[in-house]
Design a protein around this motif. Structure first.
Motif, PDB file in Angstrom:
ATOM      1  N   GLY A 129       5.668  32.686   0.396  1.00 22.98           N
ATOM      2  CA  GLY A 129       4.941  32.746   1.463  1.00 22.98           C
ATOM      3  C   GLY A 129       4.977  34.048   2.190  1.00 22.98           C
ATOM      4  O   GLY A 129       5.544  35.039   1.480  1.00 22.98           O
ATOM      5  N   LYS A 136       5.208  28.330   1.400  1.00 22.49           N
ATOM      6  CA  LYS A 136       4.826  28.058   0.018  1.00 22.49           C
ATOM      7  C   LYS A 136       5.991  28.455  -0.852  1.00 22.49           C
ATOM      8  O   LYS A 136       6.746  29.299  -0.384  1.00 22.49           O
ATOM      9  N   ALA A 162      -0.280  29.134  -3.930  1.00 24.21           N
ATOM     10  CA  ALA A 162      -1.331  29.662  -3.013  1.00 24.21           C
ATOM     11  C   ALA A 162      -2.465  28.570  -3.074  1.00 24.21           C
ATOM     12  O   ALA A 162      -2.908  28.270  -4.441  1.00 24.21           O
ATOM     13  N   GLY A 167      -8.035  32.004  -4.620  1.00 24.87           N
ATOM     14  CA  GLY A 167      -6.567  32.195  -4.945  1.00 24.87           C
ATOM     15  C   GLY A 167      -6.135  32.199  -6.044  1.00 24.87           C
ATOM     16  O   GLY A 167      -4.844  32.048  -6.568  1.00 24.87           O
ATOM     17  N   ARG A 170      -3.683  34.984  -7.056  1.00 24.52           N
ATOM     18  CA  ARG A 170      -2.178  34.875  -6.046  1.00 24.52           C
ATOM     19  C   ARG A 170      -1.435  33.641  -6.892  1.00 24.52           C
ATOM     20  O   ARG A 170      -0.123  33.673  -6.642  1.00 24.52           O
ATOM     21  N   ARG A 171      -2.162  32.639  -7.219  1.00 24.76           N
ATOM     22  CA  ARG A 171      -1.275  31.692  -7.921  1.00 24.76           C
ATOM     23  C   ARG A 171      -0.480  32.043  -9.249  1.00 24.76           C
ATOM     24  O   ARG A 171       0.502  31.715  -9.383  1.00 24.76           O
ATOM     25  N   ASP A 174       2.360  33.870  -7.903  1.00 29.46           N
ATOM     26  CA  ASP A 174       3.300  32.906  -7.447  1.00 29.46           C
ATOM     27  C   ASP A 174       4.249  32.491  -8.332  1.00 29.46           C
ATOM     28  O   ASP A 174       5.381  32.338  -8.290  1.00 29.46           O
ATOM     29  N   ASN A 229      -2.171  24.068  -7.042  1.00 29.47           N
ATOM     30  CA  ASN A 229      -3.424  24.634  -6.385  1.00 29.47           C
ATOM     31  C   ASN A 229      -4.435  24.896  -7.158  1.00 29.47           C
ATOM     32  O   ASN A 229      -5.414  25.593  -6.815  1.00 29.47           O
TER      33      ASN A 229
END
Length: 445
Positions: A129, A136, A162, A167, A170-171, A174, A229
């Motif tokens: 996060g 997260k 994310a 997103g 972003r995932r 991550d 997600n």
């Protein structure tokens, strides 16, 4: 009999991932569904719970004793469910807690039928996060399982990536940060130490080199479970999509709105097969409906066969956010010992529970109890040999810095957004004022 012909013992593992919705679980409801994802009535050797949004954010960021009540409810539910499945009316536990850890709102719990078989426990964590905090993130547990003269290493990672339809990138980032920043380490050399009580922090030395400390350890199995997600669209639904396009129960697979048609646009499947996320990991066939996002209006605890309607939230595409993946045996074993196979027995979603808009997902899997030797040659793109990303050399300092931010943010939110924290703050303020007033009076006497 040749060594390779010796029958292979297997380890039965049951993994559950569940987004708790920042709420305490209903123990009875959770226990009633926990083992319904099994294909038999036999209790597995290991039970792994990957938990996201395990508690309100202030409690999760602070951690420690603030999370013990939330972990304890899962512990009670596990014991209750296992006794029921085993037709055991005794009050004694059938599972022993091996580890219960968290990184912010993401937690992991490991239970074993035979706790004496567990060796060499390690943990690792990374926040994903803001400022690397754990709103997260991912938390991992690594252990060795010994049964007589056979053993194997196992790595379990619980993750929360994310959100939102848009997103996707972003995932993927991550996931890269998990591979780079979730590094396993130990604090004691006691190879038999089991984490008791649930909040205890003690585990032995196993990953002695930076390469071995990666989630992609050459000699270890790897299981990744969580609210990853990944969605079924890059765009949010249009106002009429929930009427025209969202799947419902009892539709024939040939119909255009059957949920299997929606899976064709599943982001995780697309990105994984393209090598942009979860590199090298395998997933059993997804034959269950989307696990997110449901309205909390019931009916709860009902199987899909019993339902006439799924109550979807209108502003999110139904998606398979909750997933469990694993790393199959490396080529240097499977080519020489083809009988050595990981068997995914059942992969399914459990009924909707009354405290979350996610459905739990479970994987029942059988793992041969064999040692995975390190490869002596270049085995191409196997991630055990060639990880997709290198470990961040600054991982320890970043995690330490993020932990400081988590505590600051957690206590600030605790005192300003929770009733009990507000009462404590008022009491502390009143006590300070009273002390100052009393001191002033004494000094003026």
């Amino acid at each position: 009999m040749m060594a390779q012909d010796v029958p292979i013992n297997t380890l039965d593992i049951y993994i559950l991932t569940y987004n708790c919705g920042l709420s305490s679980i209903d123990v009875d409801a959770f226990a009633s569904q926990l083992f319904t994802g099994l294909s038999t009535s036999k209790l597995p050797d290991l039970l792994i719970l990957s938990l996201q949004e395990i508690a309100p954010i202030p409690y999760s960021l602070i951690g420690g004793s603030f999370l013990v009540p939330y972990f304890s409810r899962f512990h009670h539910a596990v014991q209750k469910a296992s006794r029921k499945l085993n037709n055991d009316s005794n009050s004694g536990p059938l599972y022993s807690p091996v580890s219960a850890r968290n990184c912010g709102v993401t937690g992991i719990m490991v239970f074993a039928r035979n706790v004496e078989a567990i060796r060499d426990i390690e943990t690792g964590a990374v926040g994903l996060g803001l400022l690397d905090m754990g709103n997260k993130g991912a938390i991992g547990v690594r252990l060795a399982y010994h049964d007589e003269d056979r053993s194997t290493e196992l790595t379990f990672v619980a993750a929360h990536l994310a959100p939102m339809e848009d997103g996707l990138e972003r995932r993927n980032e991550d996931w890269e940060n998990i591979v780079r920043g979730l590094v396993f380490s130990s604090t004691t050399a006691d190879g038999r130490k089991i984490e008791r009580p649930l909040s205890e922090e003690s585990h032995p030395l196993l990953s002695i080199s930076p390469r071995d400390a990666s989630i992609y350890k050459p000699t270890s199995h790897l299981f990744v479970a969580g609210d990853l997600n990944y969605r079924t669209s890059i765009l949010s639904p249009a106002p009429s999509d929930h009427i025209q396009s969202f799947p419902q129960p009892r539709l024939d697979p040939s119909e255009p709105n059957h949920y299997s048609k929606l899976f064709k646009s599943d982001q995780l499947n697309q990105e994984r097969l393209a090598g942009r996320t979860c590199q090298g990991l395998t997933e059993a066939p997804v034959t269950f409906p989307p696990t997110y996002k449901y309205q909390l209006k019931g009916p709860f605890l009902k199987s899909d066969e019993e339902l006439s309607e799924w109550h979807w939230a209108k502003h999110r595409w139904p998606s398979w956010c909750d997933r469990i993946l694993y790393l199959d045996f490396p080529a240097w074993i499977s080519q020489t010992r083809p009988e050595t196979k990981i068997v995914a027995k059942r992969y399914t979603a459990l009924p909707l529970l009354p405290t979350s808009d996610h459905r739990p997902v479970t994987l029942e899997i059988s793992v041969p109890l064999v040692v995975i030797p390190s490869s002596s040659s270049d085995d191409g793109d196997d991630p055990r040999v060639k990880p997709p990303f290198n470990i961040n050399v600054d991982w320890k300092a970043r995690r330490s810095r993020a932990r400081t931010f988590e505590l600051l943010a957690g206590f600030l939110m605790y005192f300003t957004t929770t009733m009990e924290g507000g009462c404590i703050l008022v009491a502390m303020t009143a006590g300070t004022i009273a002390t100052c007033f009393a001191t002033k009076i004494i000094l003026n006497v």
